[in-house]
Write a protein that holds these residues in place. Structure first.
Motif, PDB file in Angstrom:
ATOM      1  N   ILE A  78     -26.678  40.780 -38.897  1.00 59.26           N
ATOM      2  CA  ILE A  78     -26.853  39.535 -39.739  1.00 59.26           C
ATOM      3  C   ILE A  78     -28.151  39.148 -39.295  1.00 59.26           C
ATOM      4  O   ILE A  78     -28.930  39.610 -38.614  1.00 59.26           O
ATOM      5  N   THR A  79     -28.572  38.320 -40.626  1.00 60.59           N
ATOM      6  CA  THR A  79     -30.136  38.046 -40.561  1.00 60.59           C
ATOM      7  C   THR A  79     -30.091  36.456 -40.183  1.00 60.59           C
ATOM      8  O   THR A  79     -29.241  35.765 -40.768  1.00 60.59           O
ATOM      9  N   VAL A  80     -31.028  35.993 -39.223  1.00 64.09           N
ATOM     10  CA  VAL A  80     -30.988  34.590 -38.967  1.00 64.09           C
ATOM     11  C   VAL A  80     -32.442  34.408 -38.926  1.00 64.09           C
ATOM     12  O   VAL A  80     -33.523  34.769 -38.227  1.00 64.09           O
TER      13      VAL A  80
ATOM     14  N   SER B 210     -21.177  32.913 -39.183  1.00 60.12           N
ATOM     15  CA  SER B 210     -22.022  31.564 -39.334  1.00 60.12           C
ATOM     16  C   SER B 210     -21.984  31.244 -37.805  1.00 60.12           C
ATOM     17  O   SER B 210     -22.936  30.501 -37.209  1.00 60.12           O
TER      18      SER B 210
ATOM     19  N   ALA C 126     -24.770  33.104 -35.952  1.00 61.34           N
ATOM     20  CA  ALA C 126     -26.067  32.493 -36.364  1.00 61.34           C
ATOM     21  C   ALA C 126     -26.424  31.460 -35.566  1.00 61.34           C
ATOM     22  O   ALA C 126     -27.580  31.129 -35.126  1.00 61.34           O
TER      23      ALA C 126
ATOM     24  N   ARG D 137     -29.585  30.979 -32.877  1.00 60.45           N
ATOM     25  CA  ARG D 137     -30.348  29.578 -32.920  1.00 60.45           C
ATOM     26  C   ARG D 137     -30.447  29.003 -31.654  1.00 60.45           C
ATOM     27  O   ARG D 137     -31.484  28.621 -31.086  1.00 60.45           O
TER      28      ARG D 137
END
Length: 107
Positions: free
Chosen positions: A11-13, A74, A77, A81
């Motif tokens: 996953i790219t965050v 989602s 992610a 964060r």
């Protein structure tokens, strides 16, 4: 601590690529719906500290048949964060960073 690549997802965050994984088979307490859902996240390119997130809810395949929602990208992610806001440094070597989530907003 390093995540096993098999069964993990990328996953790219915020421009950084992470690898995340939910345990394939539940631990005995998780199977009995006595322990919460958890998953692990690490940076894909430069491995460092691993994030271990624990959330309310149960694994979808527990033995009790409890209703549980899936861990979706989602959600991962949002947890990444939040962990970064709370001091997780994924590109620095060190011990695992444990984060207990009560509620998660999918930003």
């Amino acid at each position: 601590m390093v995540l096993v690549k098999r069964g993990s997802r990328l996953i790219t965050v915020d421009g950084a690529v992470y690898r995340w994984r939910v345990r394939r088979r539940p631990t005995f307490p998780q199977a009995l719906a006595a322990a919460p859902l958890s998953f692990a996240v690490e940076r894909a390119e430069r491995r460092g500290s691993v994030l271990v997130a624990t959330m309310p809810g149960r694994l979808p395949d527990d033995w009790i048949g409890s209703a549980a929602g899936p861990v979706v990208p989602s959600l991962v992610a949002a947890v990444v964060r939040r962990a970064r806001e709370q001091g997780w440094r994924p590109d620095r070597p060190g011990p695992a960073f444990f984060l207990t989530i009560d509620t998660v907003s999918n930003r």
